[in-house]
Design a protein around this motif. Structure first.
Motif, short mmCIF file in Angstrom:
data_model
loop_
_atom_site.label_atom_id
_atom_site.label_comp_id
_atom_site.label_asym_id
_atom_site.label_seq_id
_atom_site.Cartn_x
_atom_site.Cartn_y
_atom_site.Cartn_z
N MET A 1 0.84 -1.18 0.00
CA MET A 1 0.00 0.00 0.00
C MET A 1 0.89 1.24 0.00
O MET A 1 1.85 1.33 0.74
N GLU A 2 0.54 2.19 -0.84
CA GLU A 2 1.28 3.44 -0.91
C GLU A 2 0.82 4.40 0.17
O GLU A 2 -0.32 4.35 0.62
N ASN A 3 1.71 5.30 0.59
CA ASN A 3 1.38 6.28 1.62
C ASN A 3 0.14 7.10 1.26
O ASN A 3 -0.66 7.43 2.12
N LYS A 4 -0.02 7.42 -0.02
CA LYS A 4 -1.16 8.25 -0.43
C LYS A 4 -2.49 7.55 -0.20
O LYS A 4 -3.53 8.19 -0.20
N GLU A 5 -2.47 6.24 0.03
CA GLU A 5 -3.70 5.48 0.23
C GLU A 5 -4.03 5.21 1.71
O GLU A 5 -5.13 4.79 2.02
N THR A 6 -3.08 5.44 2.60
CA THR A 6 -3.29 5.08 4.01
C THR A 6 -4.35 5.93 4.69
O THR A 6 -5.07 5.44 5.55
#
Length: 80
Positions: A1-6
């Motif tokens: 998971m990318e940071n932008k999705e957390t």
């Protein structure tokens, strides 16, 4: 998971605990930018629609909202 999705993982908590923006803040923004009610507004990262609600409450309705998080968009759709 990318940071932008957390951030999308905590949409419920965001909606529950995020303080609303004071009405006076929108007045200040509109005055500073000299916006008219029919002007176009682009809201990037509209989340659950808290700022959008403030814009609409001041009779600004020409608003385009962009949100990456699907959980936020679901909540946004409940409000608008």
């Amino acid at each position: 998971m990318e940071n932008k999705e957390t951030f999308n993982l905590v949409a419920d908590e965001y909606e529950r605990y995020r303080p609303i923006y004071p009405s006076e803040m929108f007045d200040d923004i509109f005055t500073y930018l000299n916006l008219n009610k029919e002007d176009s507004i682009l809201e990037i990262g509209c989340g659950t629609g808290q700022a959008t609600g403030g814009l609409v409450s001041k009779d600004y309705t020409n608003i385009t909202c962009i949100e990456l998080g699907s959980s936020f968009l679901l909540m946004f759709g409940v409000h608008f």
